[in-house]
Design a protein around this motif. Structure first.
Motif, PDB file in Angstrom:
ATOM      1  N   ASN A   6       0.885  -1.363   0.027  1.00 27.76           N
ATOM      2  CA  ASN A   6      -0.287  -0.090  -0.034  1.00 27.76           C
ATOM      3  C   ASN A   6       0.862   1.327   0.088  1.00 27.76           C
ATOM      4  O   ASN A   6       1.296   1.567   1.208  1.00 27.76           O
ATOM      5  CB  ASN A   6      -0.838   0.028   1.235  1.00 27.76           C
ATOM      6  CG  ASN A   6      -2.026   1.243   1.467  1.00 27.76           C
ATOM      7  OD1 ASN A   6      -1.769   2.111   0.495  1.00 27.76           O
ATOM      8  ND2 ASN A   6      -2.649   1.229   2.232  1.00 27.76           N
ATOM      9  N   SER A   7       1.076   1.841  -1.135  1.00 25.44           N
ATOM     10  CA  SER A   7       1.789   3.187  -1.213  1.00 25.44           C
ATOM     11  C   SER A   7       1.422   4.301  -0.451  1.00 25.44           C
ATOM     12  O   SER A   7       2.368   5.135  -0.282  1.00 25.44           O
ATOM     13  CB  SER A   7       1.716   3.592  -2.783  1.00 25.44           C
ATOM     14  OG  SER A   7       0.562   3.812  -2.993  1.00 25.44           O
ATOM     15  N   SER A   9       0.905   4.211   2.843  1.00 28.25           N
ATOM     16  CA  SER A   9       1.573   4.122   4.311  1.00 28.25           C
ATOM     17  C   SER A   9       2.641   3.090   4.248  1.00 28.25           C
ATOM     18  O   SER A   9       2.967   2.274   3.178  1.00 28.25           O
ATOM     19  CB  SER A   9       0.300   3.390   5.029  1.00 28.25           C
ATOM     20  OG  SER A   9       0.119   1.915   4.557  1.00 28.25           O
ATOM     21  N   ALA A  10       3.548   3.296   5.265  1.00 26.04           N
ATOM     22  CA  ALA A  10       4.744   2.565   5.483  1.00 26.04           C
ATOM     23  C   ALA A  10       4.415   1.122   5.633  1.00 26.04           C
ATOM     24  O   ALA A  10       3.449   0.798   6.251  1.00 26.04           O
ATOM     25  CB  ALA A  10       5.602   3.189   6.479  1.00 26.04           C
ATOM     26  N   THR A  34      12.951  -1.355   2.441  1.00 30.67           N
ATOM     27  CA  THR A  34      12.485  -0.089   3.088  1.00 30.67           C
ATOM     28  C   THR A  34      11.075   0.014   3.219  1.00 30.67           C
ATOM     29  O   THR A  34      10.059  -0.497   2.691  1.00 30.67           O
ATOM     30  CB  THR A  34      13.138   1.113   2.224  1.00 30.67           C
ATOM     31  OG1 THR A  34      12.582   0.820   0.789  1.00 30.67           O
ATOM     32  CG2 THR A  34      14.517   0.919   1.997  1.00 30.67           C
ATOM     33  N   PRO A  35      10.800   0.922   4.041  1.00 30.14           N
ATOM     34  CA  PRO A  35       8.970   1.361   4.319  1.00 30.14           C
ATOM     35  C   PRO A  35       8.431   1.794   3.135  1.00 30.14           C
ATOM     36  O   PRO A  35       7.261   1.607   3.029  1.00 30.14           O
ATOM     37  CB  PRO A  35       9.357   2.286   5.496  1.00 30.14           C
ATOM     38  CG  PRO A  35      10.499   2.168   6.143  1.00 30.14           C
ATOM     39  CD  PRO A  35      11.489   1.756   5.030  1.00 30.14           C
ATOM     40  N   ASP A  36       9.244   2.099   2.096  1.00 27.31           N
ATOM     41  CA  ASP A  36       8.548   2.616   0.862  1.00 27.31           C
ATOM     42  C   ASP A  36       8.634   1.598   0.024  1.00 27.31           C
ATOM     43  O   ASP A  36       8.330   2.032  -1.387  1.00 27.31           O
ATOM     44  CB  ASP A  36       8.966   3.952   0.461  1.00 27.31           C
ATOM     45  CG  ASP A  36      10.491   4.045   0.276  1.00 27.31           C
ATOM     46  OD1 ASP A  36      11.281   2.971   0.322  1.00 27.31           O
ATOM     47  OD2 ASP A  36      11.195   4.924  -0.369  1.00 27.31           O
ATOM     48  N   ALA A  37       8.796   0.505   0.137  1.00 29.37           N
ATOM     49  CA  ALA A  37       8.595  -0.589  -0.672  1.00 29.37           C
ATOM     50  C   ALA A  37       9.779  -0.656  -1.877  1.00 29.37           C
ATOM     51  O   ALA A  37       9.644  -0.938  -2.952  1.00 29.37           O
ATOM     52  CB  ALA A  37       7.389  -0.740  -1.330  1.00 29.37           C
ATOM     53  N   ARG A  38      11.014  -0.271  -1.472  1.00 28.19           N
ATOM     54  CA  ARG A  38      12.245  -0.711  -2.112  1.00 28.19           C
ATOM     55  C   ARG A  38      13.058  -1.991  -1.662  1.00 28.19           C
ATOM     56  O   ARG A  38      13.045  -2.035  -0.412  1.00 28.19           O
ATOM     57  CB  ARG A  38      13.054   0.739  -2.458  1.00 28.19           C
ATOM     58  CG  ARG A  38      12.255   1.854  -3.077  1.00 28.19           C
ATOM     59  CD  ARG A  38      13.310   2.946  -2.867  1.00 28.19           C
ATOM     60  NE  ARG A  38      13.721   3.427  -1.686  1.00 28.19           N
ATOM     61  CZ  ARG A  38      15.053   3.610  -1.194  1.00 28.19           C
ATOM     62  NH1 ARG A  38      15.904   3.412  -2.001  1.00 28.19           N
ATOM     63  NH2 ARG A  38      15.015   3.958   0.086  1.00 28.19           N
ATOM     64  N   PRO A  80      12.125  -2.115  -7.075  1.00 31.94           N
ATOM     65  CA  PRO A  80      10.593  -2.257  -6.594  1.00 31.94           C
ATOM     66  C   PRO A  80      10.307  -3.359  -5.953  1.00 31.94           C
ATOM     67  O   PRO A  80      10.455  -4.560  -6.411  1.00 31.94           O
ATOM     68  CB  PRO A  80       9.418  -1.473  -7.510  1.00 31.94           C
ATOM     69  CG  PRO A  80      10.399  -2.142  -8.758  1.00 31.94           C
ATOM     70  CD  PRO A  80      11.752  -1.884  -8.649  1.00 31.94           C
TER      71      PRO A  80
END
Length: 337
Positions: A6-7, A9-10, A34-38, A80
């Motif tokens: 879910n972009s 939220s972390a 990472t929390p931003d989905a990397r 990603p």
């Protein structure tokens, strides 16, 4: 299945977590997320083609500063997370499980299972149970037993309900992941041996917990808890430095969108440190091992609703992300394979 983050939220608390990932049909690999989905594959950057998460945890104190640096380096080969398959984050050698460790849960069980001739008001029986729980926390020891690593599956995988399991039930739990060999450690030092935390759903077939043919023996945890896939794990291992209060995390489990469990780890009778210390006084805990800390009130037996084919469980713990698993009856799973 692949994860669909879910972009908005972390994914978890802190700057990074550990994961075990793969391309759709490729081999698994350890990764920094990472929390931003990397995602950053760790074998190349740490120059170890045999590296997996358990091997990483075996050198945790030395590698942790390096992971902090990597997480902040935007010039590396990040990719990603979307489209990758998320597996259980670690393959432990040992799994230590806890029973009857949430105060309200045990009080509810005590009240529900009153003797037929006990006519006291519920409030009185509940107060009695609360007194017993307080005394247990002060004077007794945790109840810990052994689970099998072969029961572990990924956080988004289907869970097969065996044909013999008459009463399959959910048990969402906080799991501590060991980062250093631990033997006979004190409560005060126990958390120094925990590398991080993850989510476990410790499924149980209630019908086989007790052996009807051997009542004097007691519980049968092999049969009731260790079917393949009965322990969905993950999705991530979040380092302890990102979880300031493991004794104040919210556990929530939804069944087909309806909240069934919703409780804080503050309700644990024995906290993580006491669990780890207690287990270490019998066994030698190894890097990558799991210490499951028990499940709060709201299991299927409480609701009178057990798992069945097609059910979807969504479990989350504060700062650790969420898992989503679908139940598939064994006959259905065989027919589609």
């Amino acid at each position: 299945m692949s994860v669909k983050p879910n972009s908005a939220s972390a994914l978890f608390a802190g700057p990074f977590a550990l994961a075990t990932l793969s391309d759709t049909d490729g081999p698994v690999f350890p990764a920094l997320v990472t929390p931003d989905a990397r995602v950053l594959g760790l074998r190349a950057v740490l120059d170890d083609e045999r590296l997996d998460v358990r091997r990483l945890l075996g050198n945790w104190e030395a590698v942790l500063p390096r992971l902090r640096t990597l997480a902040g380096d935007g010039d590396l080969a990040w990719r990603p997370l979307a489209g990758l398959r998320v597996h259980a984050p670690v393959e432990p050698r040992q799994v230590f499980q806890s029973g009857a460790n949430y105060r309200q849960h045990v009080i509810d069980l005590h009240v529900a299972h009153r003797a037929p001739d006990d006519e006291r008001p519920e409030a009185e029986r509940r107060a009695e149970a609360a007194e017993i729980m307080d005394r247990r926390a002060a004077e007794d020891l945790p109840y810990v037993f052994i689970g099998l690593p072969s029961a572990i599956t990924g956080p988004y995988d289907d869970v097969t309900l065996p044909a013999w399991a008459e009463q399959p039930d959910w048990e969402l739990e906080l799991a501590a992941v060991i980062g250093r060999p631990a033997h006979r450690v004190t409560v005060d030092e126990a958390l120094e041996y925990v590398a991080g935390y993850t989510i476990a759903n410790d499924l149980t077939d209630r019908a086989t917990v007790f052996r009807r043919d051997m009542p004097a023996i007691g519980t049968d945890w092999l049969r009731s808890k260790n079917a393949p896939g009965f322990t969905p794990l993950g999705p991530w291992i979040v380092p302890t430095e990102s979880i300031a209060r493991p004794d104040d995390l919210r556990l929530t489990l939804k069944l087909n969108g309806e909240t069934m469990q919703d409780e804080s780890t503050k309700d644990m009778i024995f906290d993580v440190a006491r669990m780890v210390s207690y287990a270490s006084h019998t066994a030698r805990l190894l890097p990558g091992d799991l210490v499951l800390t028990g499940s709060p009130a709201g299991n299927g037996m409480h609701w009178g609703r057990l798992l069945r084919d097609g059910d979807v469980m969504e479990g989350s713990v504060t700062g650790l992300g969420a898992q989503r698993t679908r139940c598939v009856a064994e006959a259905v799973a065989e027919a589609s394979s």
